[in-house]
Write a protein that holds these residues in place. Structure first.
Motif, PDB file in Angstrom:
ATOM      1  N   UNK A 290     -24.934  13.891 -37.900  1.00 29.95           N
ATOM      2  CA  UNK A 290     -24.937  12.526 -38.440  1.00 29.95           C
ATOM      3  C   UNK A 290     -23.617  12.091 -39.053  1.00 29.95           C
ATOM      4  N   UNK A 291     -22.713  13.042 -39.346  1.00 31.06           N
ATOM      5  CA  UNK A 291     -21.408  12.655 -39.874  1.00 31.06           C
ATOM      6  C   UNK A 291     -20.430  12.246 -38.775  1.00 31.06           C
ATOM      7  N   UNK A 292     -20.754  12.560 -37.539  1.00 32.15           N
ATOM      8  CA  UNK A 292     -19.882  12.187 -36.431  1.00 32.15           C
ATOM      9  C   UNK A 292     -19.887  10.668 -36.255  1.00 32.15           C
ATOM     10  N   UNK A 293     -18.794  10.137 -35.765  1.00 27.95           N
ATOM     11  CA  UNK A 293     -18.681   8.701 -35.556  1.00 27.95           C
ATOM     12  C   UNK A 293     -19.203   8.318 -34.175  1.00 27.95           C
ATOM     13  N   UNK A 294     -19.424   7.019 -33.991  1.00 22.48           N
ATOM     14  CA  UNK A 294     -19.794   6.530 -32.666  1.00 22.48           C
ATOM     15  C   UNK A 294     -18.719   6.896 -31.645  1.00 22.48           C
ATOM     16  N   UNK A 295     -17.447   6.802 -32.053  1.00 21.63           N
ATOM     17  CA  UNK A 295     -16.351   7.160 -31.153  1.00 21.63           C
ATOM     18  C   UNK A 295     -16.432   8.630 -30.760  1.00 21.63           C
TER      19      UNK A 295
ATOM     20  N   UNK B 150     -19.184  10.451 -30.444  1.00 20.73           N
ATOM     21  CA  UNK B 150     -20.273  10.610 -29.479  1.00 20.73           C
ATOM     22  C   UNK B 150     -19.863  10.074 -28.110  1.00 20.73           C
ATOM     23  N   UNK B 151     -19.245   8.904 -28.102  1.00 19.46           N
ATOM     24  CA  UNK B 151     -18.811   8.302 -26.831  1.00 19.46           C
ATOM     25  C   UNK B 151     -17.836   9.228 -26.103  1.00 19.46           C
ATOM     26  N   UNK B 152     -16.858   9.754 -26.850  1.00 21.06           N
ATOM     27  CA  UNK B 152     -15.856  10.635 -26.230  1.00 21.06           C
ATOM     28  C   UNK B 152     -16.497  11.924 -25.710  1.00 21.06           C
ATOM     29  N   UNK B 153     -17.382  12.524 -26.494  1.00 20.19           N
ATOM     30  CA  UNK B 153     -18.007  13.785 -26.087  1.00 20.19           C
ATOM     31  C   UNK B 153     -18.876  13.599 -24.849  1.00 20.19           C
TER      32      UNK B 153
ATOM     33  N   UNK C  20     -26.514  16.588 -20.904  1.00 18.23           N
ATOM     34  CA  UNK C  20     -26.998  16.530 -22.284  1.00 18.23           C
ATOM     35  C   UNK C  20     -26.751  17.834 -23.029  1.00 18.23           C
ATOM     36  N   UNK C  21     -27.000  18.969 -22.375  1.00 20.31           N
ATOM     37  CA  UNK C  21     -26.798  20.258 -23.038  1.00 20.31           C
ATOM     38  C   UNK C  21     -25.353  20.488 -23.425  1.00 20.31           C
ATOM     39  N   UNK C  22     -24.441  20.193 -22.514  1.00 18.78           N
ATOM     40  CA  UNK C  22     -23.016  20.370 -22.807  1.00 18.78           C
ATOM     41  C   UNK C  22     -22.566  19.413 -23.901  1.00 18.78           C
ATOM     42  N   UNK C  23     -23.090  18.197 -23.875  1.00 18.24           N
ATOM     43  CA  UNK C  23     -22.691  17.209 -24.880  1.00 18.24           C
ATOM     44  C   UNK C  23     -23.131  17.644 -26.279  1.00 18.24           C
TER      45      UNK C  23
END
Length: 534
Positions: free
Chosen positions: A387-392, A394-397, A421-424
Protein backbone atom coordinates in the motif's frame (compact mmCIF):
# COMPACT_ATOMS: atom_id res chain seq x y z
CA UNK A 1 -8.02 -22.43 6.07
CA UNK A 2 -9.87 -19.07 6.09
CA UNK A 3 -9.93 -17.07 2.86
CA UNK A 4 -6.91 -14.81 2.69
CA UNK A 5 -4.86 -16.96 5.10
CA UNK A 6 -1.57 -18.41 4.05
CA UNK A 7 0.23 -21.25 5.82
CA UNK A 8 3.77 -20.71 7.02
CA UNK A 9 6.46 -22.67 5.20
CA UNK A 10 6.81 -26.07 6.88
CA UNK A 11 10.17 -27.59 7.88
CA UNK A 12 10.59 -31.36 7.49
CA UNK A 13 13.05 -31.77 10.37
CA UNK A 14 15.76 -32.95 7.97
CA UNK A 15 18.99 -31.39 6.73
CA UNK A 16 20.07 -31.36 3.08
CA UNK A 17 23.84 -31.79 2.75
CA UNK A 18 25.56 -31.28 -0.60
CA UNK A 19 28.97 -32.69 -1.49
CA UNK A 20 30.73 -33.16 -4.79
CA UNK A 21 28.53 -35.28 -7.11
CA UNK A 22 29.03 -39.02 -6.69
CA UNK A 23 31.43 -38.62 -3.75
CA UNK A 24 30.90 -41.74 -1.60
CA UNK A 25 33.78 -40.83 0.74
CA UNK A 26 32.11 -37.59 1.78
CA UNK A 27 28.76 -39.33 2.17
CA UNK A 28 30.39 -41.96 4.39
CA UNK A 29 32.01 -39.25 6.52
CA UNK A 30 28.62 -37.65 7.06
CA UNK A 31 27.16 -40.91 8.29
CA UNK A 32 30.16 -41.45 10.59
CA UNK A 33 29.24 -38.30 12.45
CA UNK A 34 27.71 -39.21 15.79
CA UNK A 35 23.99 -38.45 15.97
CA UNK A 36 23.24 -38.41 12.23
CA UNK A 37 21.21 -40.90 10.24
CA UNK A 38 19.99 -41.06 6.65
CA UNK A 39 16.43 -39.84 6.09
CA UNK A 40 14.57 -38.55 3.06
CA UNK A 41 15.82 -38.30 -0.51
CA UNK A 42 19.38 -39.37 -1.47
CA UNK A 43 20.56 -38.06 -4.86
CA UNK A 44 24.21 -39.06 -5.49
CA UNK A 45 24.14 -37.64 -9.03
CA UNK A 46 24.16 -34.12 -7.56
CA UNK A 47 25.91 -34.97 -4.29
CA UNK A 48 22.76 -34.64 -2.14
CA UNK A 49 22.63 -36.47 1.18
CA UNK A 50 19.51 -36.05 3.34
CA UNK A 51 19.90 -36.69 7.05
CA UNK A 52 18.06 -36.33 10.33
CA UNK A 53 19.64 -35.61 13.72
CA UNK A 54 19.52 -38.51 16.11
CA UNK A 55 19.73 -38.47 19.88
CA UNK A 56 20.37 -35.27 21.77
CA UNK A 57 21.57 -33.07 18.88
CA UNK A 58 19.21 -30.53 17.36
CA UNK A 59 19.09 -29.25 13.80
CA UNK A 60 21.26 -26.17 14.38
CA UNK A 61 24.02 -28.05 16.25
CA UNK A 62 24.05 -30.86 13.70
CA UNK A 63 24.26 -28.37 10.83
CA UNK A 64 27.27 -26.67 12.44
CA UNK A 65 29.12 -29.99 12.82
CA UNK A 66 28.31 -31.05 9.26
CA UNK A 67 29.63 -27.79 7.81
CA UNK A 68 33.01 -28.49 9.44
CA UNK A 69 33.47 -31.76 7.52
CA UNK A 70 35.85 -31.76 4.52
CA UNK A 71 34.10 -31.84 1.17
CA UNK A 72 30.77 -30.54 2.43
CA UNK A 73 29.64 -27.69 0.19
CA UNK A 74 26.42 -26.69 1.94
CA UNK A 75 24.03 -27.65 4.70
CA UNK A 76 20.49 -26.31 4.76
CA UNK A 77 17.14 -26.94 6.38
CA UNK A 78 14.71 -28.88 4.22
CA UNK A 79 11.39 -27.17 3.55
CA UNK A 80 8.12 -28.62 2.38
CA UNK A 81 6.54 -26.76 -0.51
CA UNK A 82 2.83 -25.93 -0.75
CA UNK A 83 0.52 -26.37 -3.67
CA UNK A 84 -0.32 -23.07 -5.32
CA UNK A 85 -3.64 -21.71 -4.11
CA UNK A 86 -6.33 -22.55 -6.62
CA UNK A 87 -9.91 -21.57 -5.78
CA UNK A 88 -12.58 -24.24 -6.12
CA UNK A 89 -14.69 -22.31 -8.65
CA UNK A 90 -15.88 -24.83 -11.28
CA UNK A 91 -14.92 -22.71 -14.31
CA UNK A 92 -11.23 -23.15 -13.40
CA UNK A 93 -11.37 -26.91 -14.03
CA UNK A 94 -14.51 -27.56 -16.11
CA UNK A 95 -13.43 -28.27 -19.72
CA UNK A 96 -14.47 -25.76 -22.36
CA UNK A 97 -16.58 -27.67 -24.90
CA UNK A 98 -16.97 -25.09 -27.68
CA UNK A 99 -15.91 -26.53 -31.07
CA UNK A 100 -12.30 -25.74 -31.93
CA UNK A 101 -11.12 -25.34 -28.33
CA UNK A 102 -7.69 -26.84 -27.58
CA UNK A 103 -8.00 -30.11 -25.60
CA UNK A 104 -7.68 -29.69 -21.85
CA UNK A 105 -8.69 -26.01 -21.89
CA UNK A 106 -10.87 -25.02 -18.92
CA UNK A 107 -13.62 -22.43 -19.18
CA UNK A 108 -11.54 -19.82 -17.29
CA UNK A 109 -8.34 -20.65 -19.15
CA UNK A 110 -6.88 -17.16 -18.77
CA UNK A 111 -6.40 -17.52 -14.99
CA UNK A 112 -3.48 -19.95 -15.26
CA UNK A 113 -2.12 -18.29 -18.41
CA UNK A 114 -1.76 -14.99 -16.55
CA UNK A 115 -0.06 -16.67 -13.56
CA UNK A 116 -2.78 -15.62 -11.13
CA UNK A 117 -2.39 -18.55 -8.67
CA UNK A 118 1.17 -17.35 -7.95
CA UNK A 119 -0.16 -13.82 -7.37
CA UNK A 120 -2.86 -15.13 -5.01
CA UNK A 121 -0.18 -16.90 -2.96
CA UNK A 122 1.15 -13.41 -2.15
CA UNK A 123 -2.07 -11.41 -1.93
CA UNK A 124 -5.75 -12.38 -2.04
CA UNK A 125 -7.14 -8.88 -2.09
CA UNK A 126 -9.26 -8.76 1.06
CA UNK A 127 -8.60 -5.02 1.41
CA UNK A 128 -8.40 -4.21 -2.31
CA UNK A 129 -11.02 -1.98 -3.94
CA UNK A 130 -11.81 -1.85 -7.65
CA UNK A 131 -14.08 0.87 -9.01
CA UNK A 132 -16.11 -0.09 -12.09
CA UNK A 133 -17.52 2.78 -14.14
CA UNK A 134 -20.02 1.04 -16.41
CA UNK A 135 -23.70 0.13 -16.89
CA UNK A 136 -24.36 -0.88 -13.30
CA UNK A 137 -24.35 -4.34 -11.75
CA UNK A 138 -26.74 -7.16 -11.00
CA UNK A 139 -26.33 -6.86 -7.23
CA UNK A 140 -28.21 -10.10 -6.63
CA UNK A 141 -25.78 -12.22 -8.64
CA UNK A 142 -24.14 -14.88 -6.45
CA UNK A 143 -20.70 -13.94 -7.79
CA UNK A 144 -21.15 -10.28 -6.82
CA UNK A 145 -23.78 -9.82 -4.12
CA UNK A 146 -21.32 -9.88 -1.23
CA UNK A 147 -18.64 -7.85 -2.97
CA UNK A 148 -20.26 -4.41 -3.40
CA UNK A 149 -19.11 -1.72 -0.97
CA UNK A 150 -21.12 1.02 -2.62
CA UNK A 151 -23.14 1.53 -5.80
CA UNK A 152 -23.71 5.09 -7.08
CA UNK A 153 -26.05 6.09 -9.90
CA UNK A 154 -24.43 8.72 -12.14
CA UNK A 155 -26.71 7.82 -15.04
CA UNK A 156 -29.07 10.64 -15.93
CA UNK A 157 -30.83 8.72 -18.73
CA UNK A 158 -34.60 8.58 -18.12
CA UNK A 159 -35.92 5.11 -17.43
CA UNK A 160 -32.67 3.49 -16.37
CA UNK A 161 -32.78 1.76 -13.03
CA UNK A 162 -30.45 2.17 -10.04
CA UNK A 163 -26.76 1.29 -10.02
CA UNK A 164 -27.62 -2.05 -8.38
CA UNK A 165 -29.36 -3.08 -11.58
CA UNK A 166 -27.89 -3.63 -15.05
CA UNK A 167 -30.18 -3.38 -18.05
CA UNK A 168 -27.29 -3.73 -20.50
CA UNK A 169 -25.25 -6.63 -19.12
CA UNK A 170 -21.82 -5.15 -19.82
CA UNK A 171 -21.20 -3.78 -16.32
CA UNK A 172 -22.01 -7.06 -14.58
CA UNK A 173 -19.69 -9.01 -16.87
CA UNK A 174 -16.84 -6.50 -16.47
CA UNK A 175 -17.26 -6.40 -12.67
CA UNK A 176 -17.03 -10.17 -12.45
CA UNK A 177 -13.79 -10.40 -14.40
CA UNK A 178 -12.23 -8.09 -11.82
CA UNK A 179 -13.82 -9.25 -8.56
CA UNK A 180 -16.14 -12.26 -8.93
CA UNK A 181 -16.17 -14.19 -5.65
CA UNK A 182 -13.47 -16.85 -5.54
CA UNK A 183 -13.21 -20.14 -3.69
CA UNK A 184 -16.96 -20.29 -3.08
CA UNK A 185 -17.59 -23.47 -5.06
CA UNK A 186 -19.71 -21.80 -7.74
CA UNK A 187 -19.15 -20.27 -11.14
CA UNK A 188 -16.04 -18.23 -11.80
CA UNK A 189 -13.38 -16.17 -10.03
CA UNK A 190 -12.19 -12.62 -10.75
CA UNK A 191 -8.55 -11.68 -11.10
CA UNK A 192 -8.69 -9.67 -7.86
CA UNK A 193 -10.06 -12.72 -5.95
CA UNK A 194 -11.39 -11.24 -2.67
CA UNK A 195 -11.44 -7.61 -3.86
CA UNK A 196 -14.34 -5.29 -3.10
CA UNK A 197 -16.33 -3.33 -5.69
CA UNK A 198 -17.27 0.33 -6.00
CA UNK A 199 -19.92 0.57 -8.71
CA UNK A 200 -20.63 3.74 -10.68
CA UNK A 201 -23.46 3.54 -13.18
CA UNK A 202 -22.88 5.99 -16.02
CA UNK A 203 -24.62 7.28 -19.13
CA UNK A 204 -21.12 7.69 -20.63
CA UNK A 205 -21.30 11.48 -20.74
CA UNK A 206 -18.08 13.36 -19.98
CA UNK A 207 -19.48 14.85 -16.78
CA UNK A 208 -20.80 11.52 -15.51
CA UNK A 209 -17.44 9.84 -16.14
CA UNK A 210 -15.44 12.67 -14.54
CA UNK A 211 -17.69 12.67 -11.48
CA UNK A 212 -17.35 8.89 -11.14
CA UNK A 213 -13.54 9.00 -11.36
CA UNK A 214 -13.31 11.66 -8.66
CA UNK A 215 -15.82 9.89 -6.39
CA UNK A 216 -13.95 6.59 -6.77
CA UNK A 217 -10.66 8.26 -5.86
CA UNK A 218 -12.23 9.91 -2.80
CA UNK A 219 -13.68 6.56 -1.71
CA UNK A 220 -10.28 4.88 -1.64
CA UNK A 221 -10.31 2.88 -4.87
CA UNK A 222 -7.04 1.10 -5.59
CA UNK A 223 -7.88 0.81 -9.29
CA UNK A 224 -10.54 2.32 -11.55
CA UNK A 225 -11.73 0.37 -14.57
CA UNK A 226 -13.08 2.14 -17.66
CA UNK A 227 -14.14 -0.29 -20.37
CA UNK A 228 -15.38 2.40 -22.77
CA UNK A 229 -14.01 5.16 -24.98
CA UNK A 230 -14.47 7.60 -27.83
CA UNK A 231 -13.25 7.32 -31.42
CA UNK A 232 -10.58 9.94 -30.72
CA UNK A 233 -11.70 12.32 -33.47
CA UNK A 234 -12.13 15.07 -30.88
CA UNK A 235 -9.59 15.90 -28.16
CA UNK A 236 -10.26 14.52 -24.72
CA UNK A 237 -12.37 16.88 -22.67
CA UNK A 238 -10.77 18.83 -19.86
CA UNK A 239 -13.27 17.40 -17.37
CA UNK A 240 -12.01 13.86 -17.88
CA UNK A 241 -8.34 14.94 -18.05
CA UNK A 242 -8.68 16.85 -14.78
CA UNK A 243 -10.45 13.90 -13.14
CA UNK A 244 -7.66 11.55 -14.26
CA UNK A 245 -5.05 13.93 -12.83
CA UNK A 246 -7.00 14.07 -9.57
CA UNK A 247 -7.18 10.28 -9.20
CA UNK A 248 -3.56 9.74 -10.22
CA UNK A 249 -2.44 12.26 -7.58
CA UNK A 250 -4.27 10.08 -5.02
CA UNK A 251 -2.27 7.03 -6.20
CA UNK A 252 -5.18 5.32 -7.92
CA UNK A 253 -4.23 3.04 -10.82
CA UNK A 254 -6.45 3.99 -13.76
CA UNK A 255 -7.15 1.35 -16.41
CA UNK A 256 -8.93 1.92 -19.72
CA UNK A 257 -9.84 -0.40 -22.57
CA UNK A 258 -8.17 0.32 -25.89
CA UNK A 259 -10.29 0.56 -29.04
CA UNK A 260 -12.31 -2.48 -30.14
CA UNK A 261 -11.05 -2.05 -33.69
CA UNK A 262 -7.51 -2.33 -35.10
CA UNK A 263 -6.75 1.40 -35.07
CA UNK A 264 -3.83 3.48 -33.82
CA UNK A 265 -6.02 6.10 -32.10
CA UNK A 266 -7.56 4.58 -28.97
CA UNK A 267 -9.78 7.53 -28.03
CA UNK A 268 -10.20 8.83 -24.52
CA UNK A 269 -9.87 7.92 -21.72
CA UNK A 270 -7.23 5.44 -23.03
CA UNK A 271 -5.29 8.16 -24.84
CA UNK A 272 -5.32 10.31 -21.70
CA UNK A 273 -3.76 7.50 -19.67
CA UNK A 274 -1.22 6.65 -22.40
CA UNK A 275 -0.88 9.59 -24.81
CA UNK A 276 0.17 9.08 -28.42
CA UNK A 277 3.88 8.35 -28.80
CA UNK A 278 4.43 7.40 -25.15
CA UNK A 279 3.60 3.68 -25.01
CA UNK A 280 7.20 2.53 -25.37
CA UNK A 281 8.42 4.77 -22.53
CA UNK A 282 8.15 3.12 -19.12
CA UNK A 283 8.15 6.47 -17.38
CA UNK A 284 5.30 8.06 -19.36
CA UNK A 285 1.55 7.85 -18.78
CA UNK A 286 -1.01 8.27 -16.03
CA UNK A 287 -2.41 4.77 -16.20
CA UNK A 288 -2.78 1.73 -18.44
CA UNK A 289 -4.35 1.51 -21.89
CA UNK A 290 -5.12 -2.20 -22.35
CA UNK A 291 -5.51 -4.04 -25.63
CA UNK A 292 -6.82 -7.59 -26.01
CA UNK A 293 -4.74 -10.73 -26.58
CA UNK A 294 -6.12 -14.10 -27.69
CA UNK A 295 -5.38 -17.72 -26.77
CA UNK A 296 -2.47 -17.73 -29.24
CA UNK A 297 -0.80 -14.91 -27.25
CA UNK A 298 -1.27 -12.52 -30.15
CA UNK A 299 -3.20 -9.28 -30.37
CA UNK A 300 -6.82 -10.10 -31.15
CA UNK A 301 -7.56 -8.91 -34.72
CA UNK A 302 -10.35 -6.62 -33.48
CA UNK A 303 -8.19 -4.85 -30.87
CA UNK A 304 -6.40 -1.50 -30.90
CA UNK A 305 -2.67 -1.18 -31.48
CA UNK A 306 0.05 1.45 -31.71
CA UNK A 307 1.84 3.96 -29.54
CA UNK A 308 -1.11 4.49 -27.16
CA UNK A 309 -1.03 0.86 -25.98
CA UNK A 310 0.48 0.15 -22.55
CA UNK A 311 0.08 -3.63 -22.39
CA UNK A 312 -2.34 -6.49 -23.05
CA UNK A 313 -4.55 -8.98 -21.26
CA UNK A 314 -6.69 -11.78 -22.60
CA UNK A 315 -9.93 -10.57 -24.13
CA UNK A 316 -10.78 -13.33 -26.62
CA UNK A 317 -10.12 -16.97 -27.36
CA UNK A 318 -10.17 -17.02 -31.16
CA UNK A 319 -12.32 -15.15 -33.60
CA UNK A 320 -13.43 -18.28 -35.50
CA UNK A 321 -12.86 -21.21 -33.12
CA UNK A 322 -13.53 -22.01 -29.50
CA UNK A 323 -15.68 -20.03 -27.07
CA UNK A 324 -17.07 -16.67 -28.15
CA UNK A 325 -15.05 -14.71 -25.61
CA UNK A 326 -14.33 -14.86 -21.88
CA UNK A 327 -16.93 -16.34 -19.55
CA UNK A 328 -18.24 -13.95 -16.91
CA UNK A 329 -21.26 -13.14 -14.79
CA UNK A 330 -24.38 -11.83 -16.51
CA UNK A 331 -27.63 -10.36 -15.19
CA UNK A 332 -30.61 -12.59 -14.58
CA UNK A 333 -32.84 -10.10 -16.39
CA UNK A 334 -33.05 -9.79 -20.22
CA UNK A 335 -30.28 -7.48 -21.42
CA UNK A 336 -29.74 -4.91 -24.13
CA UNK A 337 -26.70 -6.87 -25.29
CA UNK A 338 -28.94 -9.83 -26.10
CA UNK A 339 -31.68 -7.71 -27.66
CA UNK A 340 -29.34 -5.57 -29.74
CA UNK A 341 -28.83 -1.85 -29.32
CA UNK A 342 -27.88 -0.24 -26.04
CA UNK A 343 -24.66 1.39 -25.01
CA UNK A 344 -22.07 -1.23 -25.90
CA UNK A 345 -23.50 -3.40 -28.66
CA UNK A 346 -24.06 -3.29 -32.37
CA UNK A 347 -27.31 -3.84 -34.26
CA UNK A 348 -27.56 -7.57 -33.67
CA UNK A 349 -28.11 -9.06 -30.27
CA UNK A 350 -25.52 -11.42 -28.86
CA UNK A 351 -26.20 -15.12 -28.38
CA UNK A 352 -23.82 -14.97 -25.46
CA UNK A 353 -25.71 -16.33 -22.45
CA UNK A 354 -24.55 -19.67 -21.06
CA UNK A 355 -24.82 -21.81 -17.93
CA UNK A 356 -22.49 -22.95 -15.17
CA UNK A 357 -23.92 -25.67 -12.96
CA UNK A 358 -27.40 -25.04 -14.33
CA UNK A 359 -27.26 -21.29 -13.53
CA UNK A 360 -27.88 -19.24 -16.69
CA UNK A 361 -26.55 -15.99 -15.21
CA UNK A 362 -23.29 -16.20 -17.18
CA UNK A 363 -22.23 -15.16 -20.67
CA UNK A 364 -19.33 -15.22 -23.11
CA UNK A 365 -18.22 -11.77 -24.24
CA UNK A 366 -15.05 -10.73 -26.01
CA UNK A 367 -13.30 -7.40 -26.37
CA UNK A 368 -10.82 -5.00 -24.88
CA UNK A 369 -13.64 -4.35 -22.40
CA UNK A 370 -12.95 -7.81 -20.97
CA UNK A 371 -9.16 -7.43 -20.94
CA UNK A 372 -9.17 -4.17 -18.95
CA UNK A 373 -10.95 -5.39 -15.76
CA UNK A 374 -8.57 -8.33 -15.47
CA UNK A 375 -5.73 -5.79 -15.31
CA UNK A 376 -7.71 -3.65 -12.86
CA UNK A 377 -8.11 -6.58 -10.49
CA UNK A 378 -4.39 -7.37 -10.64
CA UNK A 379 -3.47 -3.71 -10.09
CA UNK A 380 -5.69 -3.67 -7.00
CA UNK A 381 -3.92 -6.79 -5.68
CA UNK A 382 -0.58 -5.04 -6.18
CA UNK A 383 -1.77 -1.96 -4.26
CA UNK A 384 -3.14 -4.13 -1.44
CA UNK A 385 0.13 -6.07 -1.17
CA UNK A 386 2.24 -2.91 -1.06
CA UNK A 387 0.00 0.00 0.00
CA UNK A 388 2.96 2.38 0.27
CA UNK A 389 3.80 1.93 -3.40
CA UNK A 390 2.66 4.67 -5.76
CA UNK A 391 0.38 4.34 -8.76
CA UNK A 392 3.48 4.97 -10.90
CA UNK A 393 5.19 2.02 -9.19
CA UNK A 394 2.32 -0.32 -10.01
CA UNK A 395 2.03 0.89 -13.61
CA UNK A 396 5.78 0.45 -14.20
CA UNK A 397 5.91 -3.01 -12.58
CA UNK A 398 2.95 -4.33 -14.57
CA UNK A 399 4.69 -3.24 -17.75
CA UNK A 400 8.17 -4.48 -16.80
CA UNK A 401 7.01 -7.94 -15.74
CA UNK A 402 4.57 -8.57 -18.59
CA UNK A 403 5.15 -11.70 -20.66
CA UNK A 404 6.71 -11.08 -24.08
CA UNK A 405 9.12 -12.85 -26.45
CA UNK A 406 12.65 -13.17 -25.10
CA UNK A 407 14.78 -10.15 -25.93
CA UNK A 408 11.86 -7.95 -26.89
CA UNK A 409 10.44 -4.91 -25.16
CA UNK A 410 7.46 -2.83 -26.18
CA UNK A 411 5.64 -3.62 -29.43
CA UNK A 412 2.72 -1.84 -31.14
CA UNK A 413 0.64 -5.03 -31.02
CA UNK A 414 0.82 -5.94 -27.32
CA UNK A 415 2.56 -2.94 -25.77
CA UNK A 416 4.88 -4.24 -23.03
CA UNK A 417 3.32 -7.70 -23.32
CA UNK A 418 0.59 -9.77 -21.67
CA UNK A 419 0.25 -9.12 -17.95
CA UNK A 420 1.91 -11.73 -15.70
CA UNK A 421 0.19 -11.37 -12.33
CA UNK A 422 2.59 -13.62 -10.40
CA UNK A 423 5.69 -11.86 -11.69
CA UNK A 424 4.14 -8.45 -11.06
CA UNK A 425 3.25 -9.14 -7.43
CA UNK A 426 6.64 -10.74 -6.77
CA UNK A 427 8.26 -7.56 -8.06
CA UNK A 428 5.97 -5.47 -5.85
CA UNK A 429 7.45 -7.14 -2.76
CA UNK A 430 10.82 -5.51 -3.53
CA UNK A 431 9.53 -1.93 -3.80
CA UNK A 432 10.45 -0.07 -0.62
CA UNK A 433 8.57 3.16 0.04
CA UNK A 434 8.69 2.99 3.85
CA UNK A 435 11.15 5.36 5.60
CA UNK A 436 13.65 3.87 8.04
CA UNK A 437 13.87 4.75 11.74
CA UNK A 438 16.77 5.64 13.99
CA UNK A 439 17.44 6.68 17.56
CA UNK A 440 20.53 8.35 19.03
CA UNK A 441 21.71 7.72 22.60
CA UNK A 442 24.27 9.20 24.95
CA UNK A 443 24.70 10.71 28.43
CA UNK A 444 22.18 13.40 29.43
CA UNK A 445 24.68 15.25 31.60
CA UNK A 446 28.44 15.70 31.33
CA UNK A 447 30.25 16.95 34.45
CA UNK A 448 33.12 18.66 32.65
CA UNK A 449 34.12 19.54 29.08
CA UNK A 450 35.34 16.45 27.24
CA UNK A 451 34.90 14.19 24.24
CA UNK A 452 31.70 12.16 24.47
CA UNK A 453 30.78 9.06 22.54
CA UNK A 454 27.31 8.99 20.97
CA UNK A 455 25.74 5.84 19.57
CA UNK A 456 22.63 5.17 17.56
CA UNK A 457 20.69 2.30 16.10
CA UNK A 458 18.25 2.02 13.26
CA UNK A 459 15.80 -0.26 11.51
CA UNK A 460 14.19 -0.36 8.10
CA UNK A 461 10.68 -1.75 8.70
CA UNK A 462 8.62 -3.46 6.03
CA UNK A 463 5.10 -4.80 5.90
CA UNK A 464 4.64 -8.60 5.93
CA UNK A 465 5.67 -10.21 2.61
CA UNK A 466 7.65 -7.10 1.58
CA UNK A 467 11.42 -6.77 1.54
CA UNK A 468 13.11 -3.74 3.10
CA UNK A 469 16.06 -2.28 1.20
CA UNK A 470 18.13 -1.72 4.36
CA UNK A 471 19.68 1.41 5.84
CA UNK A 472 22.33 3.05 3.69
CA UNK A 473 23.51 6.02 5.80
CA UNK A 474 22.90 7.96 8.98
CA UNK A 475 23.22 11.73 9.32
CA UNK A 476 23.87 13.20 12.78
CA UNK A 477 22.46 16.66 13.52
CA UNK A 478 23.45 18.92 16.41
CA UNK A 479 22.09 22.14 17.90
CA UNK A 480 24.31 24.12 20.28
CA UNK A 481 22.67 26.43 22.79
CA UNK A 482 19.37 26.42 20.89
CA UNK A 483 20.90 27.53 17.62
CA UNK A 484 19.65 25.92 14.38
CA UNK A 485 20.54 22.28 13.82
CA UNK A 486 23.50 21.49 11.57
CA UNK A 487 24.62 18.16 10.20
CA UNK A 488 27.92 17.17 11.80
CA UNK A 489 28.39 13.76 10.24
CA UNK A 490 27.12 11.45 7.53
CA UNK A 491 28.19 7.86 7.97
CA UNK A 492 27.38 4.18 7.62
CA UNK A 493 28.57 3.63 11.15
CA UNK A 494 26.59 3.72 14.39
CA UNK A 495 28.77 5.87 16.66
CA UNK A 496 30.80 9.05 16.77
CA UNK A 497 32.73 11.12 19.28
CA UNK A 498 31.96 14.81 19.78
CA UNK A 499 33.80 17.44 21.83
CA UNK A 500 31.54 19.25 24.32
CA UNK A 501 32.31 22.66 25.81
CA UNK A 502 31.78 23.86 29.36
CA UNK A 503 28.43 25.44 30.17
CA UNK A 504 26.85 24.53 26.86
CA UNK A 505 23.66 22.63 26.04
CA UNK A 506 23.50 20.31 23.06
CA UNK A 507 20.66 18.59 21.27
CA UNK A 508 21.12 15.72 18.82
CA UNK A 509 19.12 13.55 16.47
CA UNK A 510 19.84 11.19 13.59
CA UNK A 511 18.20 10.84 10.20
CA UNK A 512 18.44 7.46 8.48
CA UNK A 513 18.24 7.01 4.70
CA UNK A 514 17.64 3.57 3.24
CA UNK A 515 18.98 2.07 0.02
CA UNK A 516 15.75 2.88 -1.80
CA UNK A 517 16.23 6.58 -1.01
CA UNK A 518 13.53 6.84 1.66
CA UNK A 519 14.48 9.43 4.26
CA UNK A 520 13.41 9.40 7.87
CA UNK A 521 11.35 12.42 8.92
CA UNK A 522 12.86 15.01 11.25
CA UNK A 523 11.70 14.11 14.78
CA UNK A 524 9.44 16.47 16.70
CA UNK A 525 11.83 16.27 19.64
CA UNK A 526 15.59 15.66 19.73
CA UNK A 527 16.75 12.15 20.50
CA UNK A 528 19.15 13.46 23.13
CA UNK A 529 19.67 16.67 25.13
CA UNK A 530 23.00 17.08 26.95
CA UNK A 531 23.99 19.70 29.53
CA UNK A 532 27.73 20.20 30.11
CA UNK A 533 28.97 21.39 33.48
CA UNK A 534 31.81 23.80 34.10
Amino acid sequence: MPAGAQAATELTGRLLVTTAPRAPAQAAAILDLDGVKLAGAQVPQIGLVSVRPAGHLGLAATARRLRELPGVRSVELEHRHQLRFLPDDPALTTPETAPGTAPGTPQEWWVARMNLPAAWDLERGDKAKVAIIDTGIDSGHPELSGKIDQAIDNDAKPGDGPATGDENGHGTHVSSLACAAGDNGIGIVGSGLNCRLLIFKTDLSDGSIARSIVQAADMGADAINMSFGTDGNAPAGKAISDAVDYAYAKNVVLVAAAADSPVQEQGDPANVLQPAGTGSDLTKGLGLSVTAANFADQRAPFAGLGSEISLAAYGAYDEQLGPAGLIGAFPGNPTELEAGGGLFSGDAGCACRTQIGGDSRYAYLQGTSMAAPIVSGIAALARALNPDATAADVIRVLKQTASRPAGSNWSPDLGWGIVDAGAALTAMTTIDRTPPRSKLRGPKTVRRPRAVKLTWSGSDPALPKLHASGIATYSVYRSTNRKPYKRIERTRGTSTTVQMRAGSRYRFYTIAVDKAGNREAVPHRPDLSVRVGR
